[in-house]
Design a protein around this motif. Sequence first.
Motif, PDB file in Angstrom:
ATOM      1  N   SER A 380       1.021  -1.031  -0.385  1.00  0.00           N
ATOM      2  CA  SER A 380       0.520   0.004  -0.166  1.00  0.00           C
ATOM      3  C   SER A 380       0.831   1.267   0.315  1.00  0.00           C
ATOM      4  N   PHE A 381       1.953   1.652   0.915  1.00  0.00           N
ATOM      5  CA  PHE A 381       2.299   2.214   0.779  1.00  0.00           C
ATOM      6  C   PHE A 381       3.001   3.102   0.059  1.00  0.00           C
ATOM      7  N   ALA A 382       3.925   1.324  -1.157  1.00  0.00           N
ATOM      8  CA  ALA A 382       4.568   1.407  -2.017  1.00  0.00           C
ATOM      9  C   ALA A 382       3.435   2.888  -3.699  1.00  0.00           C
ATOM     10  N   CYS A 383       2.325   2.596  -3.716  1.00  0.00           N
ATOM     11  CA  CYS A 383       1.366   3.735  -4.295  1.00  0.00           C
ATOM     12  C   CYS A 383       1.836   5.081  -4.067  1.00  0.00           C
ATOM     13  N   MET A 384       2.172   5.151  -1.854  1.00  0.00           N
ATOM     14  CA  MET A 384       2.538   7.112  -2.281  1.00  0.00           C
ATOM     15  C   MET A 384       4.056   6.892  -2.646  1.00  0.00           C
ATOM     16  N   LEU A 385       4.946   5.875  -2.908  1.00  0.00           N
ATOM     17  CA  LEU A 385       6.032   6.087  -2.858  1.00  0.00           C
ATOM     18  C   LEU A 385       6.417   6.142  -4.356  1.00  0.00           C
ATOM     19  N   LEU A 386       5.584   5.615  -5.176  1.00  0.00           N
ATOM     20  CA  LEU A 386       5.699   5.815  -6.683  1.00  0.00           C
ATOM     21  C   LEU A 386       5.020   6.739  -7.191  1.00  0.00           C
ATOM     22  N   PHE A 387       4.069   7.512  -6.887  1.00  0.00           N
ATOM     23  CA  PHE A 387       3.732   8.716  -7.292  1.00  0.00           C
ATOM     24  C   PHE A 387       4.983   9.254  -6.719  1.00  0.00           C
ATOM     25  N   LEU A 388       5.797   9.788  -5.347  1.00  0.00           N
ATOM     26  CA  LEU A 388       6.175  11.212  -5.422  1.00  0.00           C
ATOM     27  C   LEU A 388       7.575  10.472  -6.203  1.00  0.00           C
ATOM     28  N   ILE A 389       7.554   9.451  -6.749  1.00  0.00           N
ATOM     29  CA  ILE A 389       9.026   9.717  -7.792  1.00  0.00           C
ATOM     30  C   ILE A 389       8.147   9.729  -8.495  1.00  0.00           C
ATOM     31  N   GLY A 390       7.430   9.306  -9.664  1.00  0.00           N
ATOM     32  CA  GLY A 390       6.841   9.439 -11.007  1.00  0.00           C
ATOM     33  C   GLY A 390       6.369  10.533 -11.393  1.00  0.00           C
ATOM     34  N   ALA A 391       5.190  12.110 -10.471  1.00  0.00           N
ATOM     35  CA  ALA A 391       5.510  12.559 -10.460  1.00  0.00           C
ATOM     36  C   ALA A 391       5.869  13.782 -11.086  1.00  0.00           C
ATOM     37  N   PRO A 392       7.137  14.210  -9.597  1.00  0.00           N
ATOM     38  CA  PRO A 392       8.111  15.156 -10.047  1.00  0.00           C
ATOM     39  C   PRO A 392       8.809  14.323 -11.284  1.00  0.00           C
ATOM     40  N   LEU A 393       9.161  13.209 -12.121  1.00  0.00           N
ATOM     41  CA  LEU A 393       9.953  12.702 -12.981  1.00  0.00           C
ATOM     42  C   LEU A 393       8.841  13.373 -14.417  1.00  0.00           C
ATOM     43  N   GLY A 394       7.225  13.122 -14.492  1.00  0.00           N
ATOM     44  CA  GLY A 394       7.427  13.646 -15.330  1.00  0.00           C
ATOM     45  C   GLY A 394       7.333  15.177 -15.880  1.00  0.00           C
ATOM     46  N   ALA A 395       7.082  16.081 -14.298  1.00  0.00           N
ATOM     47  CA  ALA A 395       7.650  17.138 -14.648  1.00  0.00           C
ATOM     48  C   ALA A 395       9.321  17.778 -15.513  1.00  0.00           C
ATOM     49  N   ILE A 396       9.927  16.795 -14.645  1.00  0.00           N
ATOM     50  CA  ILE A 396      11.581  17.084 -15.180  1.00  0.00           C
ATOM     51  C   ILE A 396      11.437  16.996 -16.630  1.00  0.00           C
ATOM     52  N   ILE A 397      10.440  15.881 -16.853  1.00  0.00           N
ATOM     53  CA  ILE A 397      11.236  15.187 -18.097  1.00  0.00           C
ATOM     54  C   ILE A 397      10.627  15.821 -19.129  1.00  0.00           C
ATOM     55  N   ARG A 398       9.306  16.163 -19.022  1.00  0.00           N
ATOM     56  CA  ARG A 398       8.395  17.367 -20.237  1.00  0.00           C
ATOM     57  C   ARG A 398       7.901  16.422 -21.238  1.00  0.00           C
ATOM     58  N   LYS A 399       7.528  15.260 -21.074  1.00  0.00           N
ATOM     59  CA  LYS A 399       7.054  14.336 -22.267  1.00  0.00           C
ATOM     60  C   LYS A 399       5.921  13.557 -21.793  1.00  0.00           C
ATOM     61  N   GLY A 400       4.479  13.222 -22.942  1.00  0.00           N
ATOM     62  CA  GLY A 400       3.765  12.951 -22.626  1.00  0.00           C
ATOM     63  C   GLY A 400       3.708  11.545 -23.502  1.00  0.00           C
ATOM     64  N   GLY A 401       2.389  10.723 -23.757  1.00  0.00           N
ATOM     65  CA  GLY A 401       2.411   9.525 -24.311  1.00  0.00           C
ATOM     66  C   GLY A 401       2.876   8.281 -23.646  1.00  0.00           C
ATOM     67  N   LEU A 402       3.216   7.362 -24.399  1.00  0.00           N
ATOM     68  CA  LEU A 402       3.612   5.994 -24.371  1.00  0.00           C
ATOM     69  C   LEU A 402       4.984   6.062 -24.491  1.00  0.00           C
ATOM     70  N   GLY A 403       5.905   6.929 -25.245  1.00  0.00           N
ATOM     71  CA  GLY A 403       6.904   6.897 -25.174  1.00  0.00           C
ATOM     72  C   GLY A 403       8.281   7.347 -24.434  1.00  0.00           C
ATOM     73  N   MET A 404       9.029   8.089 -23.765  1.00  0.00           N
ATOM     74  CA  MET A 404       9.987   8.204 -22.574  1.00  0.00           C
ATOM     75  C   MET A 404       9.197   7.634 -21.279  1.00  0.00           C
ATOM     76  N   PRO A 405       8.051   8.633 -20.980  1.00  0.00           N
ATOM     77  CA  PRO A 405       7.745   7.706 -19.642  1.00  0.00           C
ATOM     78  C   PRO A 405       7.894   6.709 -19.900  1.00  0.00           C
ATOM     79  N   VAL A 406       7.314   5.370 -20.442  1.00  0.00           N
ATOM     80  CA  VAL A 406       6.805   4.237 -19.876  1.00  0.00           C
ATOM     81  C   VAL A 406       8.077   3.386 -20.114  1.00  0.00           C
ATOM     82  N   VAL A 407       8.691   3.767 -20.847  1.00  0.00           N
ATOM     83  CA  VAL A 407      10.865   3.735 -20.269  1.00  0.00           C
ATOM     84  C   VAL A 407      10.936   3.712 -19.358  1.00  0.00           C
TER      85      VAL A 407
END
Length: 490
Positions: A380-407
Amino acid sequence: MNIRLKKLDLLILRSFMGPFIVTFFIVLFTFTMQFFWLYMDELIGKGFGIFVTIKLMVYMSTTLVPIALPLGILLAAIMTFGGLGENFELVAIKSSGISLYRFMRPLTIFIAIISLSAFFFNNYVIPVTNLKAYSLLYDMRNQKPAMNIREGVFYNEIDNFSIRVGKKGKDGQTIKDIVIYDHSSGRGNDKIVLAKDGKMYPSKDKRSLIFELNDGWRYEEDNTEQKHAQTRMYFGKWYKVFDLSKFTFTRTKEDLFKGNNEMMNVGQLNRNIDSFTQRNQKSHEDIARYLTPYFSIFQKMPKDSLLAKRLTADKGKVYNYKKSFFSNVPDSMKSKMALTIENNVRNMERLVNIVAVESKIRDTSMNQFQIAWHKKFTLSFACMLLFLIGAPLGAIIRKGGLGMPVVIAIGFFIIYFIISSTGEKLAQQAAVAPWYGMWLATAILLPIAFVIMAAARNDSNIFNKEWYIRMWSFISKLFKKDKTEMINNK
């Protein structure tokens, strides 16, 4: 101002919900198909109906929700914030004075609710579905293959019989050139049936297979008492009934699987852990109870006995004997006494080993229950942990879709999964404490999550492709400049 912020919260929630639902069900479907590929060889060809197969798929997909949910959240978070960054919406929001943390707040609350719901789902729903899924899987794996008598091939799945059919009609019932070997006596092929043609069809209750044979011979050998006699009987029509009860799909009682730690909630796990702890604390009492009969000094004796009086009188005194006790024993008794001592020592060693083995088994079981207890919380805690990693990562990557974000999402999830699996294996082998092994991935990745959040707040370019291109161009120009100066100096 308040209305604008509420609209902003609604914007981020709407942007997240679509990718989250899609990625979650894609990941769940992928894991479910992976499970079926794993057990496909054991399930195909056993004649299961579509209802049983769908039932197993629903049960197994439910048990895989705790694994699919964190990965779905990680993917959706990176895709959402990457898409907002790619469309310069994050830049517009930051320029209006709203920080990244404030922008993440509605989703953080939403993920916290999901994490809490995931715990209750993992605690109350998963044990029930695990019980139903693995009991059904056990029965399906142990089910005999469906009847499939092919032309020209001996069929041996029916106990004590070997059947060969030369040709089969298009209706699936008409058969020709039939050979049946009967091994039921346990003396080899002492009964053989040969027939030119006939029919085979199941009984009305589907529990028997009937062979209606025409124009054939029955051969029986009698090898008892060295008679070696053979009997040959001709028949115009003869019926042979085979029992198919073992081919019917039967269910094992689910109560037989309830003792497994995966079928228990937190309360049941706590009760089992407490019972193991109390039982281990009584192990020393078991040893004392087993060994007391071999020490006369610990045995109860009448107070007026001579030994009791001497022990009471000599209490607290220390004696130094010049000779060993064994040297004072008469020679005629030494052999018998040595044998008695040896037998007593062996018996005591055996009893102590029994207690030690039982204690080791309890420790192993308690270790498994403690691992299952911690897993209820770590997933259950992994849900919050991976969100705290994924959200700022997306802000840094600045790429949507199924390319770089999925990798990147799959890369981080693999890291989390490897560390988590390694910690669980170490805990199962008792190399580390259960709490240490189960929380190892969280302890390693949580600081990384805070570092990534700080980098995203400061608009880090660590995952920006254009930044690396500019850096490469700058370094290339430096090398070209140095090379030109070297040529001019020559």
